[in-house]
Motif scaffolding. Structure first.
Motif, PDB file in Angstrom:
ATOM      1  N   CYS A 328       0.817  -1.224   0.000  1.00  0.00           N
ATOM      2  CA  CYS A 328       0.000   0.000   0.000  1.00  0.00           C
ATOM      3  C   CYS A 328       0.846   1.267   0.000  1.00  0.00           C
ATOM      4  O   CYS A 328       1.591   1.520   0.958  1.00  0.00           O
ATOM      5  CB  CYS A 328      -0.907  -0.018   1.229  1.00  0.00           C
ATOM      6  SG  CYS A 328      -1.713   1.563   1.518  1.00  0.00           S
ATOM      7  N   TYR A 330      -0.026   4.245   0.495  1.00  0.00           N
ATOM      8  CA  TYR A 330      -0.431   5.128   1.596  1.00  0.00           C
ATOM      9  C   TYR A 330       0.320   4.767   2.874  1.00  0.00           C
ATOM     10  O   TYR A 330       0.894   5.623   3.547  1.00  0.00           O
ATOM     11  CB  TYR A 330      -1.954   5.028   1.781  1.00  0.00           C
ATOM     12  CG  TYR A 330      -2.464   5.291   3.172  1.00  0.00           C
ATOM     13  CD1 TYR A 330      -2.499   6.584   3.686  1.00  0.00           C
ATOM     14  CD2 TYR A 330      -2.917   4.253   3.981  1.00  0.00           C
ATOM     15  CE1 TYR A 330      -2.973   6.825   4.961  1.00  0.00           C
ATOM     16  CE2 TYR A 330      -3.394   4.482   5.246  1.00  0.00           C
ATOM     17  CZ  TYR A 330      -3.422   5.764   5.741  1.00  0.00           C
ATOM     18  OH  TYR A 330      -3.887   6.002   7.014  1.00  0.00           O
ATOM     19  N   LEU A 331       0.353   3.476   3.197  1.00  0.00           N
ATOM     20  CA  LEU A 331       1.059   3.048   4.408  1.00  0.00           C
ATOM     21  C   LEU A 331       2.547   3.332   4.278  1.00  0.00           C
ATOM     22  O   LEU A 331       3.206   3.722   5.234  1.00  0.00           O
ATOM     23  CB  LEU A 331       0.836   1.547   4.646  1.00  0.00           C
ATOM     24  CG  LEU A 331      -0.576   1.156   5.084  1.00  0.00           C
ATOM     25  CD1 LEU A 331      -0.721  -0.355   5.123  1.00  0.00           C
ATOM     26  CD2 LEU A 331      -0.898   1.740   6.452  1.00  0.00           C
ATOM     27  N   CYS A 365      -6.551   7.158   4.059  1.00  0.00           N
ATOM     28  CA  CYS A 365      -6.695   5.727   3.728  1.00  0.00           C
ATOM     29  C   CYS A 365      -7.872   5.565   2.771  1.00  0.00           C
ATOM     30  O   CYS A 365      -8.920   6.185   2.947  1.00  0.00           O
ATOM     31  CB  CYS A 365      -6.934   4.937   5.009  1.00  0.00           C
ATOM     32  SG  CYS A 365      -7.422   3.233   4.729  1.00  0.00           S
ATOM     33  N   SER A 366      -7.682   4.740   1.754  1.00  0.00           N
ATOM     34  CA  SER A 366      -8.762   4.578   0.778  1.00  0.00           C
ATOM     35  C   SER A 366      -9.771   3.520   1.226  1.00  0.00           C
ATOM     36  O   SER A 366     -10.712   3.223   0.498  1.00  0.00           O
ATOM     37  CB  SER A 366      -8.186   4.216  -0.595  1.00  0.00           C
ATOM     38  OG  SER A 366      -7.699   2.898  -0.545  1.00  0.00           O
ATOM     39  N   LEU A 367      -9.581   2.978   2.404  1.00  0.00           N
ATOM     40  CA  LEU A 367     -10.490   1.957   2.964  1.00  0.00           C
ATOM     41  C   LEU A 367     -10.632   0.767   2.014  1.00  0.00           C
ATOM     42  O   LEU A 367     -11.668   0.122   1.959  1.00  0.00           O
ATOM     43  CB  LEU A 367     -11.878   2.557   3.276  1.00  0.00           C
ATOM     44  CG  LEU A 367     -11.918   3.866   4.074  1.00  0.00           C
ATOM     45  CD1 LEU A 367     -13.361   4.285   4.328  1.00  0.00           C
ATOM     46  CD2 LEU A 367     -11.182   3.761   5.394  1.00  0.00           C
ATOM     47  N   CYS A 368      -9.551   0.508   1.255  1.00  0.00           N
ATOM     48  CA  CYS A 368      -9.664  -0.499   0.190  1.00  0.00           C
ATOM     49  C   CYS A 368      -9.496  -1.930   0.692  1.00  0.00           C
ATOM     50  O   CYS A 368      -9.789  -2.875  -0.004  1.00  0.00           O
ATOM     51  CB  CYS A 368      -8.629  -0.215  -0.895  1.00  0.00           C
ATOM     52  SG  CYS A 368      -6.965  -0.681  -0.393  1.00  0.00           S
ATOM     53  N   ARG A 369      -8.960  -2.076   1.889  1.00  0.00           N
ATOM     54  CA  ARG A 369      -8.834  -3.383   2.561  1.00  0.00           C
ATOM     55  C   ARG A 369      -7.803  -4.319   1.934  1.00  0.00           C
ATOM     56  O   ARG A 369      -7.834  -5.515   2.174  1.00  0.00           O
ATOM     57  CB  ARG A 369     -10.194  -4.085   2.676  1.00  0.00           C
ATOM     58  CG  ARG A 369     -11.174  -3.299   3.508  1.00  0.00           C
ATOM     59  CD  ARG A 369     -12.454  -3.997   3.810  1.00  0.00           C
ATOM     60  NE  ARG A 369     -13.285  -3.127   4.638  1.00  0.00           N
ATOM     61  CZ  ARG A 369     -13.199  -3.019   5.943  1.00  0.00           C
ATOM     62  NH1 ARG A 369     -12.333  -3.753   6.595  1.00  0.00           N
ATOM     63  NH2 ARG A 369     -13.969  -2.189   6.615  1.00  0.00           N
ATOM     64  N   LEU A 370      -6.904  -3.757   1.146  1.00  0.00           N
ATOM     65  CA  LEU A 370      -5.836  -4.608   0.624  1.00  0.00           C
ATOM     66  C   LEU A 370      -4.927  -5.060   1.777  1.00  0.00           C
ATOM     67  O   LEU A 370      -4.464  -6.189   1.828  1.00  0.00           O
ATOM     68  CB  LEU A 370      -5.024  -3.862  -0.446  1.00  0.00           C
ATOM     69  CG  LEU A 370      -3.860  -4.626  -1.066  1.00  0.00           C
ATOM     70  CD1 LEU A 370      -4.325  -5.935  -1.694  1.00  0.00           C
ATOM     71  CD2 LEU A 370      -3.141  -3.787  -2.119  1.00  0.00           C
ATOM     72  N   CYS A 371      -4.689  -4.131   2.711  1.00  0.00           N
ATOM     73  CA  CYS A 371      -3.828  -4.452   3.859  1.00  0.00           C
ATOM     74  C   CYS A 371      -4.380  -5.663   4.606  1.00  0.00           C
ATOM     75  O   CYS A 371      -3.644  -6.582   4.964  1.00  0.00           O
ATOM     76  CB  CYS A 371      -3.709  -3.253   4.794  1.00  0.00           C
ATOM     77  SG  CYS A 371      -5.278  -2.543   5.279  1.00  0.00           S
ATOM     78  N   MET A 381      -6.487  -1.712   8.578  1.00  0.00           N
ATOM     79  CA  MET A 381      -6.223  -0.277   8.721  1.00  0.00           C
ATOM     80  C   MET A 381      -7.490   0.489   8.343  1.00  0.00           C
ATOM     81  O   MET A 381      -7.756   1.565   8.859  1.00  0.00           O
ATOM     82  CB  MET A 381      -5.066   0.096   7.799  1.00  0.00           C
ATOM     83  CG  MET A 381      -4.497   1.468   7.997  1.00  0.00           C
ATOM     84  SD  MET A 381      -3.617   1.631   9.553  1.00  0.00           S
ATOM     85  CE  MET A 381      -3.308   3.402   9.509  1.00  0.00           C
ATOM     86  N   ALA A 382      -8.260  -0.103   7.436  1.00  0.00           N
ATOM     87  CA  ALA A 382      -9.503   0.549   7.007  1.00  0.00           C
ATOM     88  C   ALA A 382     -10.437   0.724   8.198  1.00  0.00           C
ATOM     89  O   ALA A 382     -10.989   1.816   8.422  1.00  0.00           O
ATOM     90  CB  ALA A 382     -10.172  -0.284   5.918  1.00  0.00           C
TER      91      ALA A 382
HETATM   92  S1  SF4 Z   1      -7.362   0.071   3.414  1.00  0.00           S
HETATM   93 FE1  SF4 Z   1      -5.283  -0.664   3.789  1.00  0.00          FE
HETATM   94  S2  SF4 Z   1      -4.370  -1.048   1.786  1.00  0.00           S
HETATM   95 FE2  SF4 Z   1      -6.194   0.244   1.491  1.00  0.00          FE
HETATM   96  S3  SF4 Z   1      -5.418   2.354   1.512  1.00  0.00           S
HETATM   97 FE3  SF4 Z   1      -6.049   1.866   3.593  1.00  0.00          FE
HETATM   98  S4  SF4 Z   1      -4.185   1.113   4.544  1.00  0.00           S
HETATM   99 FE4  SF4 Z   1      -3.830   1.019   2.350  1.00  0.00          FE
END
Ligand code: SF4
Ligand code: SF4
Ligand code: SF4
Length: 776
Positions: A328, A330-331, A365-371, A381-382
């Motif tokens: 990510c 962002y992280l 954070c894009s709240l995308c949940r890839l993390c 993180m979302a």
């Molecule tokens: S949800 Fe997780 S992977 Fe997605 S932007 Fe936020 S920290 Fe990054």
């Protein structure tokens, strides 16, 4: 979030767990850091790492039986790092400590019997804690059986040098001391605690409970013997007859800790979970790490020379997790990892206004949940950021700059200008309900019209239509109240329409519908198209076309049915489909999700640029926002519907421009107008007076407005305000006028000049903040 919740959240992230080498080392030497310094050729810094936790590094660094190597992760690839040889090299090429820091004298004394490694370590730790220490050694030298080790392994001079350091601290040394039961009783009476080192045989019956092998029986944790104030160590672990130098030293250390606590009259057992070899929860991905053979020792007797040591230390994998940070941007940008972000976020929530940097961290954070997907512990993180946003909104700490534009955009989509809910023309009920979402309506309104007639043709005429926004912006922004209001309104309309099954063209809408209207059992347009067959316009339109890469939106990460349908449609349309490394479950956000683009436009640009560079192939997206965002980078990207309704997309759909915020607004309003008039034969309300104001805007200024998220509608409002007596000033130098207007939370400034029937716009800017006027 309270302290307890914070602990639980922090505990989920295992990045700070010890590496395997450190966890297995009974003294928990920070081997990873030691090897890092060694690999960098920083010898003194590496020595410092040893000095910090290792007693008598000159000795132990040469003779440690290195249990760490058995667990070294590098060993799973080829062979473990030669940690023990490297420690030996380090202590060979560096000098011992010159000065030892001692705590102030506590006025208490401890007797240490014997002077093997366990006794020396107990004495070393206790004197530094401020105790008076006296060593009673039956032999003629300090060090006991260390003197029996081969000179090549442990030169005699080193034993002398290292023990001299202990003597310099003020430890009283009693050599040739007679250790008898009577002498032991005297020590017990004279000293506040006694330590008995058994690294070397001491022929004395201390009158303490013993093991079957004749050793003093001690508690596994505290090393306390059967008599209060007496501790013992230097004992091979159960079942082993071979003494382990590092374990002996560790036992002396644990006993010293207990003696300290015993004398201070505090619990000897509390908070001691991390002593000795332990399990670690750390995760390190070793896939794809190439084998690298172990560096042979330069000389069997002397060990590594400097160059070879640096090479061998470089084999260390520097084990850590960081899976999410690698995935990510962002992280990665904030230069840390979720465990530390959790603490920053917690601290920020307890500050009155919040710190600007931490607020941006929470809102970016894009709240995308890839993390969450890549994390071995499913750390989200979302959720952390989203909960923090909700808390900030609840207590009034959310800066309007973060989400205001998106919230206004949502309100506009749900206003009478754009929103609509109707049964199909001529029908009084609906079995299905097409909800295209505000983004597709704004980006490509023609696709909505076409998809709606397709659905009526395939599913029968009882397909209703609902235009509007699903409430995702409010939900993402943590504004639970506003999100609830939107979803309640949608639910009421859905109920009024007789509970039709929603057909959705946007995966963010899908996520929202599944959350607030699961009983409606929403289905995606793509699944319907894959099942019902494609229209003639799409079928084989692109036969022989080259491969395209699919962009899965992050909100469809786990929606395998949708992913498959999209690929099926593309193949049916004549394309061959290539998968990006980051697709399906591992897909990345386009930078719009979670309102990242609103709160942190620079970050969103970085994210989308990275996404655009992942393949030279043309992209096909099935989310209107992903499509438009990618188009801003110049990456050739079409929307899936561009190939299904080619007439709407222009000659080269992959080159379709990003319409921009203003045109999206206009498109949504025009779409409603068009559908009402063409399908239901209804005329819409008169255009607002301010919308009739004609603007002339150059492309350059238009781009600037887009960056600043200023709509042409905003400028029209400011000029309308001027026409009705609002403040405006003339710049005599340029002849331009400057007008200011604050319709809600946003203050707009517009630089303009009258031109023909309208106005030439030179510039505009805005401040998204709440201004409290004096006295209010
Ligand atoms: S949800 Fe997780 S992977 Fe997605 S932007 Fe936020 S920290 Fe990054
Ligand atoms: S590779 Fe390095 S950090 Fe990992 S366990 Fe081995 S020595 Fe420790
Ligand atoms: S993936 Fe990220 S959140 Fe999960 S344990 Fe590793 S560093 Fe922590």
């Amino acid at each position: 979030m309270d302290q307890k919740e914070l602990r639980e959240i922090e505990n989920r992230c295992i990045q700070e767990e010890p590496a395997w080498c450190m966890a297995e080392c009974p003294l928990h030497v920070d081997v990873r850091l030691f090897l890092k310094k060694m690999a960098e050729g920083k010898w003194d810094a590496a020595r410092k790492v040893l000095d910090k936790t290792m007693p008598f590094p000159g000795i132990l660094g040469r003779i440690c039986d290195h249990p760490c190597e058995k667990k070294c992760k590098r060993g799973e690839v080829d062979a473990p790092v030669a940690i023990s040889e490297l420690e030996r090299a380090c202590v060979t090429f560096t000098a011992s400590l010159k000065k030892v820091m001692l705590l102030p004298d506590r006025g208490k004394r401890v007797a240490v019997i014997g002077s093997g490694l366990s006794s020396l370590t107990a004495a070393w730790d206790l004197i530094r804690k401020g105790y008076g220490v006296a060593i009673f050694e039956p032999g003629s030298y300090l060090g006991g059986s260390l003197w029996n080790l081969p000179h090549d392994l442990l030169p005699k001079q080193i034993i002398g040098d290292e023990t001299a350091l202990l003597q310099n601290t003020g430890v009283r040394i009693n050599l040739k001391a007679a250790i008898t039961p009577e002498r032991f009783e005297e020590m017990y009476a004279d000293f506040d605690a006694v330590y008995i080192g058994q690294d070397n045989e001491i022929a004395c019956d201390f009158g303490l409970a013993q093991t079957p092998s004749g050793r003093i029986r001690t508690d596994d944790v505290t090393r306390a013997a059967s008599r209060k104030g007496v501790f013992a160590g230097g004992i091979p672990e159960d079942g082993s007859t071979r003494p382990s130098p590092v374990l002996n030293a560790a036992q002396g250390r644990w006993a010293a800790t207990s003696a300290d606590r015993y004398i201070q009259n505090v619990s000897m057992t509390a908070a001691r979970p991390h002593e000795g070899p332990m399990k670690t929860r750390l995760y390190t991905d070793i896939t794809g790490i190439p084998p690298l053979p172990r560096t042979p020792v330069s000389d069997p007797e002397e060990g590594y020379d400097k160059e070879a040591a640096i090479g061998e230390a470089g084999r260390c994998l520097q084990c850590e997790c960081m899976e999410c940070v690698k995935a990510c941007p962002y992280l990665e940008h904030y230069k840390s990892y979720p465990k530390s972000y959790a603490r920053q976020i917690y601290n920020n929530l307890s500050i009155v206004k919040g710190d600007r940097k931490a607020n941006t961290l929470i809102n970016s954070c894009s709240l995308c949940r890839l993390c969450e997907t890549v994390c071995p512990e499913s750390f989200s993180m979302a959720d952390l950021c989203h909960n923090a946003r909700q808390e900030m909104v609840r207590v009034g700490k959310m800066p309007p700059s973060a989400h205001e534009f998106a919230l206004l955009d949502m309100a506009f989509s749900n206003s009478d200008k754009c929103a609509l809910a109707r049964h199909a023309p001529g029908e009084s009920g609906s079995a299905w309900l097409f909800f295209p979402g505000c983004q597709l309506s704004g980006s490509a309104p023609g696709h909505v019209t076409q998809s709606y007639s397709y659905l009526r043709e395939k599913l029968g005429n009882r397909v209703g239509l609902m235009l509007g926004c699903c409430g995702a912006p409010a939900h993402w922004g943590g504004d639970a109240k506003r999100a609830d209001a939107v979803t309640a309104q949608l639910k009421a309309q859905w109920t009024k329409m007789g509970h039709p099954r929603p057909v959705l063209a946007c995966s963010s809408c899908m996520e929202m519908f599944r959350k607030f209207l699961p009983e409606a059992d929403p289905v995606s347009l793509w699944e319907i198209m894959a099942r019902e067959g494609l229209p003639e316009t799409a079928l084989n339109a692109r036969a022989g076309a080259s491969a395209v890469a699919v962009i899965d939106p992050c909100t469809a990460r786990h929606d395998t049915g949708v992913q498959e349908s999209v690929r099926h449609i593309l193949r049916e349309t004549g394309f061959s489909v290539a998968e990006l490394d980051h697709s399906r479950e591992m897909t990345e956000c386009c930078g719009f999700g979670g309102l990242m683009a609103n709160a942190n436009p620079d970050m969103a640009r970085e994210v989308i640029r990275r996404r655009a560079g992942q393949s030279p192939l043309d992209y096909v997206a099935y989310c209107a926002v992903c499509r438009d965002h990618l188009a801003t980078t110049g990456k050739r990207t079409a929307h899936l519907l561009d190939y299904i309704w080619p007439d709407e997309a222009g000659p080269d759909p992959a080159e379709r421009k990003n319409p921009g915020y203003s045109l999206r607004h206009e498109n949504r309003a025009r779409l409603r107008e068009k559908l009402l008039s063409e399908l239901w034969g209804e005329k819409t309300e008169e255009t607002d007076a301010c919308e009739k104001i004609v603007l002339h805007i150059s492309d350059e200024v238009r781009d600037r407005l887009e960056d600043r998220r200023i709509l042409t509608g905003d400028i029209q409002k400011v000029l309308f305000h001027v026409q009705n007596g609002g403040a405006h000033f003339k710049n005599p130098k340029t002849g331009h006028w400057l007008a200011v207007h604050r319709p809600l939370n946003v203050t707009f400034w517009v630089e303009y000049a009258p031109s023909g029937q309208g106005f030439e716009i030179y510039n505009a800017y805005c401040h998204r903040m709440i201004i409290v006027e004096e006295g209010k």
